[in-house]
Design a protein around this motif. Structure first.
Motif, PDB file in Angstrom:
ATOM      1  N   MET A   1       0.765  -1.325   0.165  1.00 26.57           N
ATOM      2  CA  MET A   1      -0.035   0.070   0.101  1.00 26.57           C
ATOM      3  C   MET A   1       0.827   1.441   0.045  1.00 26.57           C
ATOM      4  SD  MET A   1      -3.235  -1.107  -0.236  1.00 26.57           S
ATOM      5  CE  MET A   1      -3.884   0.468  -0.046  1.00 26.57           C
ATOM      6  N   ASN A   2       1.874   1.302   0.652  1.00 22.82           N
ATOM      7  CA  ASN A   2       2.949   2.377   0.757  1.00 22.82           C
ATOM      8  C   ASN A   2       3.568   2.744  -0.608  1.00 22.82           C
ATOM      9  OD1 ASN A   2       2.564   2.991   3.575  1.00 22.82           O
ATOM     10  ND2 ASN A   2       4.306   1.547   3.831  1.00 22.82           N
ATOM     11  N   ILE A   3       3.889   1.672  -1.552  1.00 21.76           N
ATOM     12  CA  ILE A   3       4.215   1.940  -2.622  1.00 21.76           C
ATOM     13  C   ILE A   3       3.342   2.231  -3.818  1.00 21.76           C
ATOM     14  CG2 ILE A   3       5.483   0.579  -4.650  1.00 21.76           C
ATOM     15  CD1 ILE A   3       6.928  -0.985  -2.643  1.00 21.76           C
ATOM     16  N   ASP A   4       2.194   1.999  -3.691  1.00 23.26           N
ATOM     17  CA  ASP A   4       1.171   2.303  -4.346  1.00 23.26           C
ATOM     18  C   ASP A   4       0.791   3.908  -4.107  1.00 23.26           C
ATOM     19  OD1 ASP A   4      -0.796   1.671  -6.679  1.00 23.26           O
ATOM     20  OD2 ASP A   4      -2.267   1.386  -4.936  1.00 23.26           O
ATOM     21  N   GLY A   5       0.684   4.152  -2.826  1.00 25.02           N
ATOM     22  CA  GLY A   5       0.650   5.643  -2.401  1.00 25.02           C
ATOM     23  C   GLY A   5       1.427   6.418  -2.939  1.00 25.02           C
ATOM     24  N   TRP A   6       2.790   6.071  -2.763  1.00 18.46           N
ATOM     25  CA  TRP A   6       4.071   6.872  -3.329  1.00 18.46           C
ATOM     26  C   TRP A   6       3.784   7.205  -4.900  1.00 18.46           C
ATOM     27  CZ3 TRP A   6       8.359   3.530  -0.984  1.00 18.46           C
ATOM     28  CH2 TRP A   6       8.491   3.783   0.637  1.00 18.46           C
ATOM     29  N   ASP A   7       3.425   6.182  -5.632  1.00 17.07           N
ATOM     30  CA  ASP A   7       3.155   6.172  -6.955  1.00 17.07           C
ATOM     31  C   ASP A   7       1.732   7.346  -7.223  1.00 17.07           C
ATOM     32  OD1 ASP A   7       3.760   5.549  -9.797  1.00 17.07           O
ATOM     33  OD2 ASP A   7       1.885   4.358  -9.638  1.00 17.07           O
ATOM     34  N   ALA A   8       0.740   6.995  -6.468  1.00 16.75           N
ATOM     35  CA  ALA A   8      -0.486   7.738  -6.601  1.00 16.75           C
ATOM     36  C   ALA A   8      -0.017   9.293  -6.537  1.00 16.75           C
ATOM     37  CB  ALA A   8      -1.356   7.258  -5.775  1.00 16.75           C
ATOM     38  N   MET A   9       0.838   9.770  -5.495  1.00 14.80           N
ATOM     39  CA  MET A   9       1.275  11.040  -5.288  1.00 14.80           C
ATOM     40  C   MET A   9       1.635  11.869  -6.602  1.00 14.80           C
ATOM     41  SD  MET A   9       0.263  11.984  -2.345  1.00 14.80           S
ATOM     42  CE  MET A   9      -0.953  10.688  -2.389  1.00 14.80           C
ATOM     43  N   ILE A  10       2.533  10.905  -7.398  1.00 18.19           N
ATOM     44  CA  ILE A  10       2.901  11.470  -8.695  1.00 18.19           C
ATOM     45  C   ILE A  10       1.652  11.897  -9.771  1.00 18.19           C
ATOM     46  CG2 ILE A  10       3.982  11.066 -10.839  1.00 18.19           C
ATOM     47  CD1 ILE A  10       5.865   9.426  -9.143  1.00 18.19           C
ATOM     48  N   SER A  11       0.492  10.826  -9.509  1.00 13.54           N
ATOM     49  CA  SER A  11      -0.606  11.022 -10.254  1.00 13.54           C
ATOM     50  C   SER A  11      -1.428  12.214  -9.835  1.00 13.54           C
ATOM     51  CB  SER A  11      -1.493   9.629 -10.374  1.00 13.54           C
ATOM     52  OG  SER A  11      -0.621   8.768 -10.864  1.00 13.54           O
ATOM     53  N   PHE A  12      -1.529  12.266  -8.824  1.00 12.04           N
ATOM     54  CA  PHE A  12      -2.333  13.368  -8.279  1.00 12.04           C
ATOM     55  C   PHE A  12      -1.761  14.751  -8.356  1.00 12.04           C
ATOM     56  CE2 PHE A  12      -3.783  10.291  -4.745  1.00 12.04           C
ATOM     57  CZ  PHE A  12      -4.903  10.098  -5.581  1.00 12.04           C
ATOM     58  N   GLY A  13      -0.410  14.877  -8.413  1.00 11.01           N
ATOM     59  CA  GLY A  13       0.296  16.007  -8.704  1.00 11.01           C
ATOM     60  C   GLY A  13       0.136  16.314 -10.325  1.00 11.01           C
ATOM     61  N   PHE A  14       0.203  15.368 -11.135  1.00 11.89           N
ATOM     62  CA  PHE A  14      -0.147  15.673 -12.716  1.00 11.89           C
ATOM     63  C   PHE A  14      -1.598  15.892 -12.756  1.00 11.89           C
ATOM     64  CE2 PHE A  14       3.283  12.557 -14.367  1.00 11.89           C
ATOM     65  CZ  PHE A  14       4.129  13.482 -14.487  1.00 11.89           C
ATOM     66  N   ASN A  15      -2.662  15.412 -11.954  1.00 11.41           N
ATOM     67  CA  ASN A  15      -3.792  15.728 -11.889  1.00 11.41           C
ATOM     68  C   ASN A  15      -4.133  17.027 -11.735  1.00 11.41           C
ATOM     69  OD1 ASN A  15      -6.453  16.561 -10.772  1.00 11.41           O
ATOM     70  ND2 ASN A  15      -6.947  14.159 -10.801  1.00 11.41           N
ATOM     71  N   ALA A  16      -3.653  17.830 -10.656  1.00  9.38           N
ATOM     72  CA  ALA A  16      -3.612  19.053 -10.403  1.00  9.38           C
ATOM     73  C   ALA A  16      -3.025  19.998 -11.654  1.00  9.38           C
ATOM     74  CB  ALA A  16      -3.162  19.495  -9.175  1.00  9.38           C
ATOM     75  N   ALA A  17      -1.860  19.699 -12.136  1.00  8.72           N
ATOM     76  CA  ALA A  17      -1.393  20.478 -13.131  1.00  8.72           C
ATOM     77  C   ALA A  17      -2.229  20.291 -14.470  1.00  8.72           C
ATOM     78  CB  ALA A  17       0.107  19.774 -13.453  1.00  8.72           C
ATOM     79  N   ILE A  18      -2.624  19.219 -14.983  1.00  2.00           N
ATOM     80  CA  ILE A  18      -3.387  19.041 -16.180  1.00  2.00           C
ATOM     81  C   ILE A  18      -4.827  19.806 -16.068  1.00  2.00           C
ATOM     82  CG2 ILE A  18      -4.463  16.912 -15.872  1.00  2.00           C
ATOM     83  CD1 ILE A  18      -2.936  18.154 -18.998  1.00  2.00           C
ATOM     84  N   SER A  19      -5.271  19.693 -14.793  1.00  2.00           N
ATOM     85  CA  SER A  19      -6.508  20.612 -14.745  1.00  2.00           C
ATOM     86  C   SER A  19      -6.465  22.000 -14.650  1.00  2.00           C
ATOM     87  CB  SER A  19      -7.135  20.294 -13.129  1.00  2.00           C
ATOM     88  OG  SER A  19      -7.624  18.905 -13.017  1.00  2.00           O
ATOM     89  N   VAL A  20      -5.398  22.529 -14.415  1.00  2.00           N
ATOM     90  CA  VAL A  20      -5.139  23.960 -14.471  1.00  2.00           C
ATOM     91  C   VAL A  20      -4.779  24.080 -15.907  1.00  2.00           C
ATOM     92  CG1 VAL A  20      -3.500  25.824 -13.763  1.00  2.00           C
ATOM     93  CG2 VAL A  20      -4.256  24.408 -12.085  1.00  2.00           C
ATOM     94  N   ARG A  21      -3.982  23.267 -16.634  1.00  3.43           N
ATOM     95  CA  ARG A  21      -3.504  23.632 -17.877  1.00  3.43           C
ATOM     96  C   ARG A  21      -4.638  23.422 -18.850  1.00  3.43           C
ATOM     97  NH1 ARG A  21       1.040  25.281 -21.056  1.00  3.43           N
ATOM     98  NH2 ARG A  21       0.432  24.730 -23.089  1.00  3.43           N
ATOM     99  N   VAL A  22      -5.621  22.458 -18.834  1.00  2.19           N
ATOM    100  CA  VAL A  22      -6.835  22.301 -19.677  1.00  2.19           C
ATOM    101  C   VAL A  22      -7.717  23.462 -19.501  1.00  2.19           C
ATOM    102  CG1 VAL A  22      -8.781  20.939 -20.127  1.00  2.19           C
ATOM    103  CG2 VAL A  22      -6.562  19.913 -19.996  1.00  2.19           C
ATOM    104  N   SER A  23      -7.898  24.006 -18.277  1.00  5.61           N
ATOM    105  CA  SER A  23      -8.897  25.050 -18.072  1.00  5.61           C
ATOM    106  C   SER A  23      -8.292  26.296 -18.624  1.00  5.61           C
ATOM    107  CB  SER A  23      -9.017  25.089 -16.531  1.00  5.61           C
ATOM    108  OG  SER A  23      -9.469  24.075 -15.761  1.00  5.61           O
ATOM    109  N   ASN A  24      -7.056  26.486 -18.479  1.00  4.91           N
ATOM    110  CA  ASN A  24      -6.545  27.766 -19.070  1.00  4.91           C
ATOM    111  C   ASN A  24      -6.406  27.918 -20.582  1.00  4.91           C
ATOM    112  OD1 ASN A  24      -5.713  28.976 -16.575  1.00  4.91           O
ATOM    113  ND2 ASN A  24      -3.825  28.199 -16.659  1.00  4.91           N
ATOM    114  N   GLU A  25      -6.204  26.594 -21.226  1.00  5.00           N
ATOM    115  CA  GLU A  25      -6.285  26.365 -22.813  1.00  5.00           C
ATOM    116  C   GLU A  25      -7.617  26.423 -23.264  1.00  5.00           C
ATOM    117  OE1 GLU A  25      -3.752  26.819 -24.613  1.00  5.00           O
ATOM    118  OE2 GLU A  25      -2.285  26.111 -23.461  1.00  5.00           O
ATOM    119  N   LEU A  26      -8.721  25.732 -22.567  1.00  6.29           N
ATOM    120  CA  LEU A  26     -10.035  26.028 -22.772  1.00  6.29           C
ATOM    121  C   LEU A  26     -10.464  27.484 -22.607  1.00  6.29           C
ATOM    122  CD1 LEU A  26     -11.496  22.736 -21.582  1.00  6.29           C
ATOM    123  CD2 LEU A  26     -10.875  23.295 -24.134  1.00  6.29           C
ATOM    124  N   GLY A  27     -10.066  28.016 -21.740  1.00  4.46           N
ATOM    125  CA  GLY A  27     -10.502  29.403 -21.335  1.00  4.46           C
ATOM    126  C   GLY A  27     -10.151  30.553 -22.394  1.00  4.46           C
ATOM    127  N   ALA A  28      -8.975  30.158 -23.228  1.00  7.77           N
ATOM    128  CA  ALA A  28      -8.339  31.112 -24.196  1.00  7.77           C
ATOM    129  C   ALA A  28      -8.636  30.506 -25.534  1.00  7.77           C
ATOM    130  CB  ALA A  28      -6.677  30.773 -24.186  1.00  7.77           C
TER     131      ALA A  28
END
Length: 111
Positions: A1-28
């Motif tokens: 579970m710890n290893i899966d959690g560590w890997d998930a933190m990378i994905s959650f970071g990408f989630n936040a980044a892509i949400s902002v990026r897509v929102s900005n691009e769609l807004g533009a």
């Protein structure tokens, strides 16, 4: 579970980044750039998932001892490492593509 959690933190970071990026691009008004951003982050996430899967499978006899000293637990964990590797690979992409996170808000332009 710890290893899966560590890997998930990378994905959650990408989630936040892509949400902002897509929102900005769609807004533009750049739908193609938003789509390209999703493709890039998806490919990046899959590559990271494959690397993490390879690490799990390559160290399946050793990584259980990072978390336990019990021989029986380590042996069972080694046996289940294939399931962990598959989980790491598949669970890496799901948070990125879900589009939901705590930082994405709908902001109304009142000007």
């Amino acid at each position: 579970m710890n290893i899966d959690g560590w890997d998930a933190m990378i994905s959650f970071g990408f989630n936040a980044a892509i949400s902002v990026r897509v929102s900005n691009e769609l807004g533009a008004g750049n739908a193609r750039a938003a789509k390209f951003s999703v493709v890039v982050v998806s490919i990046t996430t899959v590559v990271i998932g494959v690397v993490c899967t390879a690490v799990v499978l390559g160290t399946k006899d050793f990584f259980p001892y990072l978390f336990t000293n019990d021989e029986a637990v380590a042996k069972e964990t080694t046996r289940l490492s294939i399931l962990l590797a598959l989980t790491v690979l598949l669970n890496g992409l799901q948070p990125v593509l879900s589009g939901k996170n705590s930082t994405s808000h709908c902001v109304r332009n009142t000007s």
